[in-house]
Scaffold this motif. Sequence first.
Motif, short mmCIF file in Angstrom:
data_model
loop_
_atom_site.label_atom_id
_atom_site.label_comp_id
_atom_site.label_asym_id
_atom_site.label_seq_id
_atom_site.Cartn_x
_atom_site.Cartn_y
_atom_site.Cartn_z
N THR A 144 0.86 -1.17 0.00
CA THR A 144 0.00 0.00 0.00
C THR A 144 0.90 1.23 0.00
O THR A 144 2.08 1.16 0.37
N ALA A 146 0.83 3.70 1.97
CA ALA A 146 1.22 4.02 3.35
C ALA A 146 2.39 3.16 3.80
O ALA A 146 3.35 3.66 4.42
N ASP A 147 2.34 1.86 3.49
CA ASP A 147 3.44 0.97 3.86
C ASP A 147 4.71 1.31 3.09
O ASP A 147 5.82 1.20 3.62
N GLU A 149 5.62 4.29 2.01
CA GLU A 149 6.20 5.50 2.61
C GLU A 149 6.87 5.18 3.94
O GLU A 149 7.95 5.72 4.24
N ALA A 150 6.25 4.31 4.74
CA ALA A 150 6.85 3.92 6.02
C ALA A 150 8.17 3.18 5.81
O ALA A 150 9.06 3.24 6.67
N PRO A 198 -3.09 5.46 -4.00
CA PRO A 198 -3.89 5.61 -2.79
C PRO A 198 -5.31 5.08 -2.98
O PRO A 198 -5.95 5.34 -4.01
#
Length: 228
Positions: A144, A146-147, A149-150, A198
């Motif tokens: 994803t 978000a993952d 970017e983390a 996204p």
Amino acid sequence: MIFIGVALAISIGLALLISADAGTLVGLTQAQTGQLLPLLIVLIIFAGGLFTRTRRAGELLNSLLLWGAIFGVAAASYAYRDELTGFAGRIAGEFQPSVAMVDADKGIATFRRARGGHFEIAATVNGHTTPMIFDTGASAVVLTIADAEAAGIDTGRLDYRIAVSTANGTGRAARVRLDRIEVGGIARERITAFVTEPGSLETSLLGMTFLETLSRYSVTQNALELVD
């Protein structure tokens, strides 16, 4: 004091016996018996201390039975430590199915099936813990946004031109290369992965670009086994 001397004499005798015979003693190897000696010495010394005091026979008998039971449990736990470790791992897997039961010597990581029917995986991507779902239908590891970017991936510079099918329908993804991904102690570097736009994916997927590097993976009714 007499019993302390006897305890030391017995311990020295056992040590000499083990040194003279590198085989087994009461079913234990030389190394295993040597590891049990400190516990045996402590128990014998403690028992000797009991005899140096004036106690009623019943109280003394209860103390001896208690410490005998403790020693028996300790010895049994040591003898069956591998079985107990596996049993404890299975119990932990029921409560935390995403955490692998790892056999480091054989390079095997085992996951329990989650309540939703999926195999949830606690992977580590570029040093970041990333929840994933095991999916042989995914041609690659899919993150994803978000993952990604983390995990330190600059998603703002990605080119989302690859069409992908997800649980939310058709979406687009960008190709990236992961510095490192680790699953249940099995690590791989420079693995190809996709990062979705996204809203395209709720949970990252452990797909074939990682799975095809394994010597074997298998699925039973309630367990997933990954072999390095």
